[in-house]
Design a protein around this motif. Structure first.
Motif, mmCIF file in Angstrom:
data_model
loop_
_atom_site.group_PDB
_atom_site.id
_atom_site.type_symbol
_atom_site.label_atom_id
_atom_site.label_comp_id
_atom_site.label_asym_id
_atom_site.label_seq_id
_atom_site.Cartn_x
_atom_site.Cartn_y
_atom_site.Cartn_z
ATOM 1 N N SER A 1 11.656 -1.161 -7.566
ATOM 2 C CA SER A 1 11.539 -0.090 -8.721
ATOM 3 C C SER A 1 10.230 -0.017 -9.504
ATOM 4 O O SER A 1 10.247 0.343 -10.573
ATOM 5 C CB SER A 1 12.855 -0.529 -9.642
ATOM 6 N N ALA A 2 9.315 -0.784 -8.752
ATOM 7 C CA ALA A 2 7.971 -0.722 -9.325
ATOM 8 C C ALA A 2 7.119 0.468 -9.548
ATOM 9 O O ALA A 2 7.184 1.584 -8.721
ATOM 10 C CB ALA A 2 6.969 -1.645 -8.464
ATOM 11 N N LEU A 3 6.558 0.780 -10.770
ATOM 12 C CA LEU A 3 5.839 1.902 -11.075
ATOM 13 C C LEU A 3 4.301 1.274 -10.912
ATOM 14 O O LEU A 3 3.519 2.395 -10.149
ATOM 15 C CB LEU A 3 5.886 2.272 -12.570
ATOM 16 N N LEU A 4 4.046 0.515 -11.200
ATOM 17 C CA LEU A 4 2.644 -0.178 -10.960
ATOM 18 C C LEU A 4 2.666 -1.255 -9.986
ATOM 19 O O LEU A 4 3.167 -2.469 -10.296
ATOM 20 C CB LEU A 4 1.942 -0.599 -12.197
ATOM 21 N N VAL A 5 1.897 -0.905 -8.665
ATOM 22 C CA VAL A 5 2.199 -1.892 -7.409
ATOM 23 C C VAL A 5 0.804 -2.752 -7.587
ATOM 24 O O VAL A 5 -0.382 -2.138 -7.880
ATOM 25 C CB VAL A 5 2.570 -1.036 -6.164
ATOM 26 N N PRO A 6 0.884 -3.780 -6.807
ATOM 27 C CA PRO A 6 -0.350 -4.573 -6.573
ATOM 28 C C PRO A 6 -1.087 -3.910 -5.910
ATOM 29 O O PRO A 6 -0.989 -3.444 -4.661
ATOM 30 C CB PRO A 6 0.184 -5.939 -5.950
ATOM 31 N N SER A 7 -2.563 -3.634 -6.342
ATOM 32 C CA SER A 7 -3.457 -2.771 -5.902
ATOM 33 C C SER A 7 -3.909 -3.130 -4.160
ATOM 34 O O SER A 7 -4.247 -2.261 -3.556
ATOM 35 C CB SER A 7 -4.661 -2.616 -6.778
ATOM 36 N N THR A 8 -4.161 -4.430 -4.120
ATOM 37 C CA THR A 8 -4.575 -4.901 -2.853
ATOM 38 C C THR A 8 -3.811 -4.523 -1.591
ATOM 39 O O THR A 8 -4.107 -3.783 -0.625
ATOM 40 C CB THR A 8 -5.318 -6.117 -2.782
ATOM 41 N N PRO A 9 -2.477 -4.906 -1.713
ATOM 42 C CA PRO A 9 -1.892 -4.779 -0.233
ATOM 43 C C PRO A 9 -1.103 -3.269 -0.478
ATOM 44 O O PRO A 9 -1.076 -2.670 0.550
ATOM 45 C CB PRO A 9 -0.327 -5.658 -0.870
ATOM 46 N N ALA A 10 -1.167 -2.677 -1.744
ATOM 47 C CA ALA A 10 -0.813 -1.246 -1.612
ATOM 48 C C ALA A 10 -2.011 -0.574 -0.784
ATOM 49 O O ALA A 10 -1.868 0.666 -0.006
ATOM 50 C CB ALA A 10 -0.770 -0.577 -2.921
ATOM 51 N N GLY A 11 -3.150 -0.928 -1.113
ATOM 52 C CA GLY A 11 -4.372 -0.230 -0.291
ATOM 53 C C GLY A 11 -4.281 -0.319 1.014
ATOM 54 O O GLY A 11 -4.426 0.413 1.972
ATOM 55 N N GLY A 12 -3.818 -1.479 1.653
ATOM 56 C CA GLY A 12 -3.458 -1.669 2.930
ATOM 57 C C GLY A 12 -2.406 -0.934 3.572
ATOM 58 O O GLY A 12 -2.477 -0.444 4.740
ATOM 59 N N VAL B 1 -12.218 -1.449 -0.120
ATOM 60 C CA VAL B 1 -12.748 -0.185 -0.500
ATOM 61 C C VAL B 1 -11.400 0.425 -1.267
ATOM 62 O O VAL B 1 -11.823 1.248 -2.141
ATOM 63 C CB VAL B 1 -13.294 0.552 0.773
ATOM 64 N N VAL B 2 -10.455 0.475 -0.677
ATOM 65 C CA VAL B 2 -9.231 1.161 -1.065
ATOM 66 C C VAL B 2 -8.539 0.434 -2.485
ATOM 67 O O VAL B 2 -8.023 1.197 -3.178
ATOM 68 C CB VAL B 2 -7.980 1.135 0.180
ATOM 69 N N THR B 3 -8.794 -0.672 -2.586
ATOM 70 C CA THR B 3 -8.309 -1.535 -3.700
ATOM 71 C C THR B 3 -8.413 -0.625 -5.058
ATOM 72 O O THR B 3 -7.698 -0.535 -5.843
ATOM 73 C CB THR B 3 -8.678 -2.868 -3.796
ATOM 74 N N ASN B 4 -9.736 -0.441 -5.205
ATOM 75 C CA ASN B 4 -10.312 0.352 -6.529
ATOM 76 C C ASN B 4 -9.680 1.390 -6.632
ATOM 77 O O ASN B 4 -9.441 2.149 -7.680
ATOM 78 C CB ASN B 4 -11.839 0.175 -6.472
ATOM 79 N N ALA B 5 -9.303 2.359 -5.562
ATOM 80 C CA ALA B 5 -8.751 3.638 -5.518
ATOM 81 C C ALA B 5 -7.441 3.444 -6.008
ATOM 82 O O ALA B 5 -6.820 4.287 -6.870
ATOM 83 C CB ALA B 5 -8.866 4.340 -4.111
ATOM 84 N N ILE B 6 -6.874 2.435 -5.561
ATOM 85 C CA ILE B 6 -5.244 2.341 -5.931
ATOM 86 C C ILE B 6 -5.429 1.900 -7.329
ATOM 87 O O ILE B 6 -4.433 2.298 -8.190
ATOM 88 C CB ILE B 6 -4.567 1.100 -5.048
ATOM 89 N N LEU B 7 -6.256 1.211 -7.819
ATOM 90 C CA LEU B 7 -6.300 0.874 -9.398
ATOM 91 C C LEU B 7 -6.454 2.079 -10.301
ATOM 92 O O LEU B 7 -5.776 2.432 -11.155
ATOM 93 C CB LEU B 7 -7.734 0.018 -9.688
ATOM 94 N N MET B 8 -7.213 3.089 -9.703
ATOM 95 C CA MET B 8 -7.182 4.499 -10.395
ATOM 96 C C MET B 8 -5.910 5.126 -10.163
ATOM 97 O O MET B 8 -5.472 5.599 -11.361
ATOM 98 C CB MET B 8 -8.366 5.054 -9.871
ATOM 99 N N ARG B 9 -5.195 5.211 -9.244
ATOM 100 C CA ARG B 9 -4.001 5.754 -9.079
ATOM 101 C C ARG B 9 -3.116 5.027 -10.073
ATOM 102 O O ARG B 9 -2.059 5.783 -10.639
ATOM 103 C CB ARG B 9 -3.543 5.618 -7.635
ATOM 104 N N ASN B 10 -3.118 3.698 -10.074
ATOM 105 C CA ASN B 10 -2.091 3.233 -10.999
ATOM 106 C C ASN B 10 -2.366 3.538 -12.262
ATOM 107 O O ASN B 10 -1.480 3.466 -13.216
ATOM 108 C CB ASN B 10 -2.225 1.590 -10.787
ATOM 109 N N PHE B 11 -3.821 3.622 -12.802
ATOM 110 C CA PHE B 11 -3.972 4.076 -14.096
ATOM 111 C C PHE B 11 -3.592 5.286 -14.469
ATOM 112 O O PHE B 11 -3.125 5.555 -15.590
ATOM 113 C CB PHE B 11 -5.814 4.079 -14.158
#
Length: 281
Positions: free
Chosen positions: A134-145, A262-272
């Motif tokens: 039920s996570a809203l904000l997920v760990p950015s690095t594995p989510a990028g993978g 490269v995708v990690t920072n994009a996930i940070l923005m999606r989480n933001f």
């Protein structure tokens, strides 16, 4: 021929959606909140990462507030700085960069950053929510993978996946994400004896140990997909966890650099964006 799973097109797609979401939010609410990037001391890697986050944020019209704490900052002062950001309605997201000075517990941010503003998805609350599905904000690095696999149409359901690495930042949350997508997951690590016995049977191998060449060509099948999250600097050269020979054997592999990072920072923005929307609910 081995397919290179490059991260840039994946990141562009994520950021394009985030940019649209930011613009829509600004139109509906008149303005957008800011992202706080916190660092302590003058570690070059932290400063480099901060600059990368700022570039990515600017590309989607997100304002970054840099919070620079001295190398001598004491635990109480550190906690107070984070608490001020937690209470600030103008801040929708917070990320604390590692490494922290030796007098600070490196796990402290996971305990004190407000879960609703934790855009890196690594607070204990958000990791717990991830485990519960039920996570809203997920760990950015594995989510990028996971986004890389999705973008390139690589199925996860029913696949045998070996995750090499057990950190709370990558290995463990990645395993939980894979399980939620109906993969069969085995977690190994740098001290697993006969690692090749596990990886040689895997459809997908995810590497997150920070130990270059922990995976060699003889440890995988020709069809194996390799997600390499490893980052180790060898002089001016960045290396992943996979030996270069793996590129000649794998069915598909993320390059280092240019892959998962490269995708990690994009996930940070999606989480933001998710945190920003949650802030007005």
């Amino acid at each position: 021929m081995t397919l290179l799973l490059e991260g840039r097109p994946v990141a562009r797609a994520i950021l394009a959606q985030a940019r649209d979401d930011i613009a829509e939010f600004a139109t509906q609410n008149g303005s957008t909140p800011s992202l706080a990037v916190v660092s302590a001391g003058d570690d070059p890697s932290a400063f480099a990462y901060a600059r990368a986050i700022e570039r990515t944020a600017r590309s989607i019209d997100v304002r970054v507030v840099r919070v620079l704490l001295p190398d001598s900052v004491m635990p109480a002062e550190f906690d107070d700085a984070i608490e001020q950001l937690n209470r600030d309605d103008g801040i929708a997201g917070i990320i604390v960069l590692q490494p922290l000075p030796s007098q600070l517990d490196k796990t402290r941010p996971s305990e004190i950053v407000a879960p609703s503003k934790d855009i890196d998805g690594t607070t204990l609350v958000n990791i717990g929510r991830l485990s519960a599905g039920s996570a809203l904000l997920v760990p950015s690095t594995p989510a990028g993978g996971m986004e890389i696999l999705k973008y390139y149409g690589i199925p996860v359901e029913g696949k045998n996946v070996v995750v090499v690495g057990r950190s709370l930042v990558v290995g463990k949350p990645l395993a939980m994400m894979l399980i939620s997508e109906n993969a069969t997951v085995t977690i190994c690590h740098s001290r697993t004896p006969n690692l090749g016995e596990f990886t040689s049977r895997a459809d997908i191998v995810a590497l997150a140990t920070g130990k270059p060449r922990i995976l060699t060509a003889g440890m995988i099948r020709e069809s194996t997909v390799v997600l390499d999250f490893g980052v180790t600097m060898d002089g001016d050269t960045m290396r992943g966890d996979a030996d270069p020979g793996v590129f000649e054997v794998a069915g598909a592999i993320t390059p280092v650099p240019g892959g998962t990072g490269v995708v990690t920072n994009a996930i940070l923005m999606r989480n933001f964006v998710a945190a920003m929307r949650e802030s007005i609910c």
